[in-house]
Scaffold this active site. Structure first.
Site, PDB file in Angstrom:
ATOM      1  N   ASP A 298       5.434  -4.971   2.108  1.00 58.08           N
ATOM      2  CA  ASP A 298       4.915  -6.332   2.141  1.00 58.08           C
ATOM      3  C   ASP A 298       5.234  -6.845   3.525  1.00 58.08           C
ATOM      4  O   ASP A 298       6.357  -6.693   4.020  1.00 58.08           O
ATOM      5  CB  ASP A 298       5.554  -7.220   1.076  1.00 58.08           C
ATOM      6  CG  ASP A 298       4.749  -8.503   0.930  1.00 58.08           C
ATOM      7  OD1 ASP A 298       3.551  -8.412   0.616  1.00 58.08           O
ATOM      8  OD2 ASP A 298       5.293  -9.593   1.156  1.00 58.08           O
ATOM      9  N   SER A 299       4.224  -7.388   4.165  1.00 55.82           N
ATOM     10  CA  SER A 299       4.437  -7.750   5.552  1.00 55.82           C
ATOM     11  C   SER A 299       3.706  -9.035   5.856  1.00 55.82           C
ATOM     12  O   SER A 299       2.876  -9.489   5.077  1.00 55.82           O
ATOM     13  CB  SER A 299       3.914  -6.627   6.446  1.00 55.82           C
ATOM     14  OG  SER A 299       2.579  -6.339   6.101  1.00 55.82           O
TER      15      SER A 299
ATOM     16  N   ARG B 157       6.269  -2.552  11.239  1.00 53.97           N
ATOM     17  CA  ARG B 157       6.147  -1.412  10.319  1.00 53.97           C
ATOM     18  C   ARG B 157       6.801  -0.180  10.934  1.00 53.97           C
ATOM     19  O   ARG B 157       7.482   0.584  10.263  1.00 53.97           O
ATOM     20  CB  ARG B 157       4.665  -1.178  10.022  1.00 53.97           C
ATOM     21  CG  ARG B 157       4.408  -0.624   8.650  1.00 53.97           C
ATOM     22  CD  ARG B 157       2.952  -0.782   8.229  1.00 53.97           C
ATOM     23  NE  ARG B 157       2.647  -2.161   7.931  1.00 53.97           N
ATOM     24  CZ  ARG B 157       1.894  -2.946   8.691  1.00 53.97           C
ATOM     25  NH1 ARG B 157       1.322  -2.487   9.778  1.00 53.97           N
ATOM     26  NH2 ARG B 157       1.696  -4.204   8.359  1.00 53.97           N
TER      27      ARG B 157
ATOM     28  N   GLY C 160      -5.889  -7.962  11.142  1.00 56.33           N
ATOM     29  CA  GLY C 160      -5.144  -9.180  10.818  1.00 56.33           C
ATOM     30  C   GLY C 160      -4.898 -10.068  12.028  1.00 56.33           C
ATOM     31  O   GLY C 160      -5.818 -10.355  12.805  1.00 56.33           O
TER      32      GLY C 160
HETATM   33  P1  IMP Z   1       0.347  -8.004   2.337  1.00 52.84           P
HETATM   34  O1  IMP Z   1       1.542  -7.275   2.877  1.00 52.84           O
HETATM   35  O2  IMP Z   1      -0.685  -7.069   1.787  1.00 52.84           O
HETATM   36  O3  IMP Z   1       0.709  -9.125   1.441  1.00 52.84           O
HETATM   37  O4  IMP Z   1      -0.427  -8.683   3.540  1.00 52.84           O
HETATM   38  C1  IMP Z   1       0.101  -8.821   4.773  1.00 52.84           C
HETATM   39  C2  IMP Z   1      -0.838  -9.641   5.649  1.00 52.84           C
HETATM   40  O5  IMP Z   1      -0.092  -9.943   6.809  1.00 52.84           O
HETATM   41  C3  IMP Z   1      -2.070  -8.873   6.108  1.00 52.84           C
HETATM   42  O6  IMP Z   1      -3.198  -9.117   5.330  1.00 52.84           O
HETATM   43  C4  IMP Z   1      -2.265  -9.413   7.522  1.00 52.84           C
HETATM   44  O7  IMP Z   1      -2.955 -10.639   7.469  1.00 52.84           O
HETATM   45  C5  IMP Z   1      -0.835  -9.688   7.956  1.00 52.84           C
HETATM   46  N1  IMP Z   1      -0.273  -8.506   8.639  1.00 52.84           N
HETATM   47  C6  IMP Z   1       0.663  -7.637   8.177  1.00 52.84           C
HETATM   48  N2  IMP Z   1       0.932  -6.685   9.088  1.00 52.84           N
HETATM   49  C7  IMP Z   1       0.125  -6.960  10.131  1.00 52.84           C
HETATM   50  C8  IMP Z   1      -0.083  -6.306  11.384  1.00 52.84           C
HETATM   51  O8  IMP Z   1       0.494  -5.283  11.725  1.00 52.84           O
HETATM   52  N3  IMP Z   1      -0.972  -6.896  12.188  1.00 52.84           N
HETATM   53  C9  IMP Z   1      -1.654  -8.014  11.871  1.00 52.84           C
HETATM   54  N4  IMP Z   1      -1.534  -8.649  10.722  1.00 52.84           N
HETATM   55  C10 IMP Z   1      -0.642  -8.122   9.850  1.00 52.84           C
END
Ligand code: IMP
Length: 193
Positions: A67-68, A175, A147
């Site tokens: 989750d990021s 990551r 993103g």
């Molecule tokens: P989740 O982890 O699927 O809840 O979504 C994480 C959201 O954070 C993604 O849809 C992106 O909008 C953003 N995100 C996470 N990692 C990155 C990255 O490496 N670059 C750009 N946006 C990121």
């Protein structure tokens, strides 16, 4: 060899995760589309645990989830765990962050990546959190990545995530840092445990 399900539906993240995980000689499988996990956690690590556990239980396999998201200091950590839900499309989400930040001079931000690995019974075997510090630009720069990449400037590298090659992003991103922390432990793990 035990199968490990990669618990993400986000194609951009999936591509990056597979690059790291390929180093492990695991038998990887994609999360079946019908398994949807509500991200109800208040922190990245809570959501990573939730996704890994629920997908592991549903598939009766080991599962790895991340989750990021982006945390902007002057926005009290927003978009944070709502990063994926901050607008309908990437361009809307970027626009919203830029609008909310306006001409604020404190542009500090960080990307955070929590990773959790669950055993088939839903218990967490390993977890970690990687952070990449940076700053939000006034406008996007670069065409790579996904993103929020174009507006996230990594001061140490002098470029945005969207201006980095895949190899650079894998090395310096949240990551990448999370996997660097986790990799020695993943290599030691016996997946049949
Ligand atoms: P989740 O982890 O699927 O809840 O979504 C994480 C959201 O954070 C993604 O849809 C992106 O909008 C953003 N995100 C996470 N990692 C990155 C990255 O490496 N670059 C750009 N946006 C990121």
């Amino acid at each position: 060899m035990a199968t490990v399900v990669v618990a993400t539906g986000n194609l951009g993240k999936l591509a990056e995760l597979k690059d790291y995980l390929q180093l492990l000689d695991w038998d990887l499988a994609l999360k079946p589309q019908e398994i949807e996990v509500d991200e109800t956690g208040e922190t990245f690590i809570e959501n990573a645990r939730l996704k890994a556990s629920e997908v592991a239980i549903a598939t009766k396999s080991w599962a790895i989830a991340d989750d990021s998201g982006l945390s902007v200091f002057a926005l009290n950590g927003a978009p944070g765990v709502l990063s994926a839900r901050y607008g309908d499309r990437d361009t809307d989400r970027i626009e919203r962050v830029l609008r909310e930040l306006g001409d604020e001079s404190d542009r500090r931000a960080e990307f955070v990546c929590a990773i959790a690995l669950s055993r088939p019974d839903g218990t967490i075997a390993l977890e970690t959190e990687g952070r990449c510090p940076g700053a939000i630009l006034m406008a996007g720069q670069g065409a790579g990545g996904f993103g929020y990449d174009p507006i996230f400037f990594v001061t140490a590298q002098g470029k945005t995530f969207a201006e980095m090659s895949n190899a650079e992003k894998e090395r310096y991103s949240h990551r990448g840092i999370a996997f660097e922390q986790l990799m020695p432990k993943l290599k030691q793990l016996k997946l049949t445990d």
